[in-house]
Design a protein around this motif. Structure first.
Motif, PDB file in Angstrom:
ATOM      1  N   ASP A  91      12.815 -10.318  -2.673  1.00 15.62           N
ATOM      2  CA  ASP A  91      11.438 -10.592  -2.265  1.00 15.62           C
ATOM      3  C   ASP A  91      11.403 -11.731  -1.246  1.00 15.62           C
ATOM      4  N   GLU A  92      10.502 -11.630  -0.266  1.00 22.47           N
ATOM      5  CA  GLU A  92      10.473 -12.587   0.846  1.00 22.47           C
ATOM      6  C   GLU A  92      10.338 -14.027   0.367  1.00 22.47           C
ATOM      7  N   ALA A  93       9.417 -14.283  -0.552  1.00 16.43           N
ATOM      8  CA  ALA A  93       9.208 -15.652  -1.031  1.00 16.43           C
ATOM      9  C   ALA A  93      10.455 -16.168  -1.746  1.00 16.43           C
ATOM     10  N   ASP A  94      11.079 -15.321  -2.566  1.00 19.33           N
ATOM     11  CA  ASP A  94      12.278 -15.730  -3.280  1.00 19.33           C
ATOM     12  C   ASP A  94      13.443 -15.958  -2.322  1.00 19.33           C
ATOM     13  N   PRO A 305      27.031 -29.775 -16.708  1.00 15.60           N
ATOM     14  CA  PRO A 305      25.738 -29.571 -17.377  1.00 15.60           C
ATOM     15  C   PRO A 305      24.572 -30.322 -16.753  1.00 15.60           C
ATOM     16  N   ASP A 306      24.851 -31.376 -15.954  1.00 14.81           N
ATOM     17  CA  ASP A 306      23.741 -32.147 -15.385  1.00 14.81           C
ATOM     18  C   ASP A 306      23.339 -31.666 -14.000  1.00 14.81           C
ATOM     19  N   VAL A 307      23.871 -30.533 -13.573  1.00 18.90           N
ATOM     20  CA  VAL A 307      23.444 -29.882 -12.331  1.00 18.90           C
ATOM     21  C   VAL A 307      22.834 -28.538 -12.704  1.00 18.90           C
ATOM     22  N   VAL A 308      21.598 -28.306 -12.272  1.00 14.74           N
ATOM     23  CA  VAL A 308      20.861 -27.115 -12.696  1.00 14.74           C
ATOM     24  C   VAL A 308      20.617 -26.193 -11.512  1.00 14.74           C
ATOM     25  N   THR A 309      20.863 -24.905 -11.724  1.00 17.62           N
ATOM     26  CA  THR A 309      20.454 -23.877 -10.765  1.00 17.62           C
ATOM     27  C   THR A 309      19.479 -22.947 -11.469  1.00 17.62           C
ATOM     28  N   TYR A 310      18.500 -22.461 -10.723  1.00 16.57           N
ATOM     29  CA  TYR A 310      17.410 -21.681 -11.307  1.00 16.57           C
ATOM     30  C   TYR A 310      17.498 -20.237 -10.844  1.00 16.57           C
ATOM     31  N   GLY A 311      17.611 -19.323 -11.807  1.00 19.16           N
ATOM     32  CA  GLY A 311      17.565 -17.905 -11.477  1.00 19.16           C
ATOM     33  C   GLY A 311      16.129 -17.427 -11.420  1.00 19.16           C
ATOM     34  N   LEU A 312      15.793 -16.691 -10.375  1.00 18.62           N
ATOM     35  CA  LEU A 312      14.447 -16.120 -10.251  1.00 18.62           C
ATOM     36  C   LEU A 312      14.475 -14.761 -10.950  1.00 18.62           C
ATOM     37  N   GLU A 313      14.012 -14.726 -12.187  1.00 19.48           N
ATOM     38  CA  GLU A 313      14.230 -13.586 -13.065  1.00 19.48           C
ATOM     39  C   GLU A 313      12.976 -12.732 -13.226  1.00 19.48           C
ATOM     40  N   GLU A 314      13.223 -11.444 -13.397  1.00 24.96           N
ATOM     41  CA  GLU A 314      12.163 -10.486 -13.699  1.00 24.96           C
ATOM     42  C   GLU A 314      12.810  -9.291 -14.367  1.00 24.96           C
ATOM     43  N   LEU A 315      12.182  -8.778 -15.423  1.00 28.93           N
ATOM     44  CA  LEU A 315      12.750  -7.623 -16.109  1.00 28.93           C
ATOM     45  C   LEU A 315      12.793  -6.422 -15.176  1.00 28.93           C
ATOM     46  N   PRO A 316      13.883  -5.649 -15.205  1.00 29.52           N
ATOM     47  CA  PRO A 316      13.951  -4.443 -14.379  1.00 29.52           C
ATOM     48  C   PRO A 316      12.993  -3.378 -14.885  1.00 29.52           C
ATOM     49  N   ALA A 317      12.811  -2.333 -14.094  1.00 28.50           N
ATOM     50  CA  ALA A 317      11.958  -1.225 -14.505  1.00 28.50           C
ATOM     51  C   ALA A 317      12.484  -0.641 -15.812  1.00 28.50           C
ATOM     52  N   PRO A 318      11.593  -0.267 -16.731  1.00 27.46           N
ATOM     53  CA  PRO A 318      10.142  -0.121 -16.581  1.00 27.46           C
ATOM     54  C   PRO A 318       9.344  -1.408 -16.782  1.00 27.46           C
ATOM     55  N   GLY A 319      10.004  -2.538 -17.052  1.00 28.42           N
ATOM     56  CA  GLY A 319       9.299  -3.808 -17.171  1.00 28.42           C
ATOM     57  C   GLY A 319       8.826  -4.140 -18.569  1.00 28.42           C
ATOM     58  N   ARG A 320       8.766  -3.157 -19.451  1.00 30.84           N
ATOM     59  CA  ARG A 320       8.408  -3.440 -20.847  1.00 30.84           C
ATOM     60  C   ARG A 320       9.598  -4.084 -21.538  1.00 30.84           C
ATOM     61  N   PHE A 321       9.322  -4.984 -22.473  1.00 35.08           N
ATOM     62  CA  PHE A 321      10.363  -5.860 -22.989  1.00 35.08           C
ATOM     63  C   PHE A 321      11.530  -5.109 -23.614  1.00 35.08           C
ATOM     64  N   PHE A 322      11.250  -4.207 -24.544  1.00 38.38           N
ATOM     65  CA  PHE A 322      12.355  -3.582 -25.276  1.00 38.38           C
ATOM     66  C   PHE A 322      13.252  -2.729 -24.385  1.00 38.38           C
ATOM     67  N   PRO A 323      12.729  -1.757 -23.631  1.00 44.30           N
ATOM     68  CA  PRO A 323      13.635  -0.957 -22.793  1.00 44.30           C
ATOM     69  C   PRO A 323      14.302  -1.765 -21.689  1.00 44.30           C
ATOM     70  N   ALA A 324      13.573  -2.736 -21.111  1.00 46.92           N
ATOM     71  CA  ALA A 324      14.149  -3.520 -20.014  1.00 46.92           C
ATOM     72  C   ALA A 324      15.225  -4.471 -20.520  1.00 46.92           C
ATOM     73  N   SER A 325      14.979  -5.133 -21.654  1.00 42.04           N
ATOM     74  CA  SER A 325      15.995  -6.032 -22.201  1.00 42.04           C
ATOM     75  C   SER A 325      17.216  -5.244 -22.653  1.00 42.04           C
ATOM     76  N   THR A 326      17.006  -4.036 -23.159  1.00 38.30           N
ATOM     77  CA  THR A 326      18.131  -3.176 -23.541  1.00 38.30           C
ATOM     78  C   THR A 326      18.979  -2.821 -22.331  1.00 38.30           C
ATOM     79  N   LYS A 327      18.323  -2.539 -21.217  1.00 40.51           N
ATOM     80  CA  LYS A 327      19.058  -2.213 -19.993  1.00 40.51           C
ATOM     81  C   LYS A 327      19.900  -3.396 -19.515  1.00 40.51           C
ATOM     82  N   LEU A 328      19.344  -4.600 -19.600  1.00 39.46           N
ATOM     83  CA  LEU A 328      20.103  -5.787 -19.207  1.00 39.46           C
ATOM     84  C   LEU A 328      21.261  -6.044 -20.172  1.00 39.46           C
ATOM     85  N   MET A 329      21.009  -5.866 -21.476  1.00 41.16           N
ATOM     86  CA  MET A 329      22.087  -6.030 -22.443  1.00 41.16           C
ATOM     87  C   MET A 329      23.227  -5.058 -22.161  1.00 41.16           C
ATOM     88  N   GLN A 330      22.876  -3.844 -21.797  1.00 34.87           N
ATOM     89  CA  GLN A 330      23.908  -2.849 -21.502  1.00 34.87           C
ATOM     90  C   GLN A 330      24.790  -3.316 -20.352  1.00 34.87           C
TER      91      GLN A 330
END
Length: 505
Positions: A91-94, A305-330
């Protein structure tokens, strides 16, 4: 704030209700068997968890502050920094946030820096120019735009590292590999470089991670909890001067290592041989490939540990928690399991016992995480449903303690953490047990690239049958351990005896 209050209300209501029922209901006669079974399982699981907690605190409170003071006292500026940044349809802003933070960090370090931006479109090139102008066109920062093939992250990393190699980098230089949707925190480069300057044996380092998440309250806390657990585990492993991954979000390597032919080949064309699935070429998990190269070379690793980097995170499609988190776990667990066996095979002489055992525990924990729930279900079926309440009370207590311990290290907590800890344990273990027999399943959600191989249907059926056999054997083993299968068998024989006796009468 409203979501947090609502979850605090849910947590307190569930905890009080479950514990009230558990304490106010008369115990079944066989409760001793339940407590003994759960106690034996807990002795293994939580003693190992406690070891990591103690080790992490030793590193964070005693060892790392000493390493930081020593590095800043003796370090001299490095000659050059290279950063290979992988951006695919960001995404452009990210995109702008990522490169703006990298340029600012490079300027702050006051070390000549070359940024190799692996991009996909002319839009990306225009955004790079805009970010460079906005930073005031710093003299010590150079940006090289490198268009990638679009066939995956691995080839893009290889091409970016070859750009660095062709620059004839000086010996005293460091190369950063980072994702294009990562934002560097304050001093991210300046505060890591002294460790490489002070310790010639340091091969690679990775930083603390945080997340800027687009999504619901549950999604945001799921990401944060995962990173909080990572913080504790990384700190524990750092005592052994080895880590379990060199995170793709942002990791630092000595340039002579990162530009070596073996390193680039490991990233671009990494593969393993499996007795049933044949040759499996790694599609995802480039951070496991870079880690394995350093691990195999006996390279020293450091967690900062005292240096932090930030991931710009968003669940992949379909975006609902259970199926999307399962896809990431896979994806995450598949990468872990594909890299695990060959790392374990390096043995204790190369890894050290603690690192070797931690890798082995990645497989043991698949089944030990499920032992408690399975034993409880069997005891509830054959003895008393009340054991489910007892187990829930135990789960609430232990996950609350674990959440508090994790929060002590990471500096924050949420009422949803105990629930998410249990979700990650049970559903994560089920996912791992499945992936253990389907190691060839891989995909990049952002690029829609699939790692399916020829003969996939036959391999999938074979994997499913083996998975079913393994789960069945596991359940039978738990049944034998708790004595419930033999009890069920005796009951069945007694019922058959009564039927036959009645028929003869």
């Amino acid at each position: 704030m409203q979501a947090s209050l609502r979850w605090w209300a849910i947590y307190c209501s569930v905890a009080i209700g479950v514990w009230y029922v558990a304490l106010s209901t008369p115990r079944p006669e066989a409760s001793g068997l339940f407590f003994t079974t759960i106690g034996i399982i807990a002795l293994w699981r939580y003693s190992w968890w406690l070891v990591h907690q103690v080790r992490s605190r030793i590193f964070l409170k005693r060892v790392f502050p000493r390493l930081r003071a020593q590095a800043e006292r003796v370090a001299t500026p490095l000659d050059h920094v290279y950063a290979v940044v992988l951006s695919y349809n960001i995404d452009e802003a990210d995109f702008v946030k990522c490169y703006a933070s990298l340029i600012d960090a490079a300027v702050e370090s006051d070390v000549p820096t070359t940024i190799v931006a692996s991009i996909t479109t002319d839009r990306d090139r225009r955004l790079l120019h805009r970010a460079y102008l906005a930073a005031g066109c710093p003299e010590k920062v150079e940006i090289i735009a490198q268009f990638q093939k679009g066939d995956g992250k691995r080839s893009a990393i290889g091409e970016g590292l070859r750009v660095v190699a062709r620059d004839c980098p000086p010996d005293r230089s460091v190369t950063i590999l980072m994702d294009g949707d990562t934002v560097l925190g304050d001093g991210a480069i300046a505060r890591v470089l002294p460790f490489f300057s002070a310790d010639p044996d340091l091969a690679a380092a990775t930083t603390n991670n945080d997340a800027i998440v687009k999504g619901t309250y549950l999604t945001r806390n799921w990401y944060v909890l995962r990173l909080a657990q990572r913080h504790t585990l990384m700190a524990s492993m750092a005592l052994s001067k080895r880590l379990l991954v060199l995170t793709g979000r942002c990791s630092f390597f000595r340039t002579d290592i990162a530009t070596s032919r073996d390193f680039i080949a490991q990233v671009e064309d990494d593969r393993i041989w499996h007795w049933r699935l044949g040759e499996i070429k790694f599609l995802t998990g480039d951070d496991k490939s870079t880690w394995f190269h350093v691990l195999r070379s006996r390279g020293k690793m450091l967690y900062v540990p005292d240096v932090v980097t930030y991931g710009l995170e968003e669940l992949p499609a379909p975006g609902r928690f259970f199926p999307a988190s399962t896809k990431l776990m896979q994806r995450w667990f598949g990468n872990m399991l594909r890299a695990n066996a060959r790392a374990v095979s390096l043995g204790t002489p190369r890894l050290g016992f603690f690192v070797w055992w931690s890798l082995l525990d990645q497989r043991v924990s698949i089944w030990s995480s499920l032992a408690g729930p399975v034993a409880t279900i069997l005891l509830a079926i054959f003895l008393s449903p009340l054991f489910i309440i007892y187990y829930l009370a135990w789960a609430i207590l232990t996950r609350t303690v674990m959440a508090l311990a994790t929060a002590t290290n990471y500096g924050r907590i949420a009422p949803v953490w105990p629930f998410l800890l249990y979700y990650n344990q049970v559903w994560g273990a089920l996912m791992k047990s499945k992936l253990l027999f389907h190691l060839d399943r891989q995909s990049w959600t952002r690029q829609s690239i699939d790692g399916a191989a020829h003969g996939q249907t036959a391999k999938a059926i074979g994997g499913t049958l083996l998975h079913a056999a393994a789960v069945s054997t596991f359940v039978i083993g738990i049944g034998v351990f708790t004595g419930q299968l033999s009890a069920a068998s005796d009951a069945a024989r007694y019922d058959l005896f009564r039927v036959n006796r009645a028929a003869n009468a």
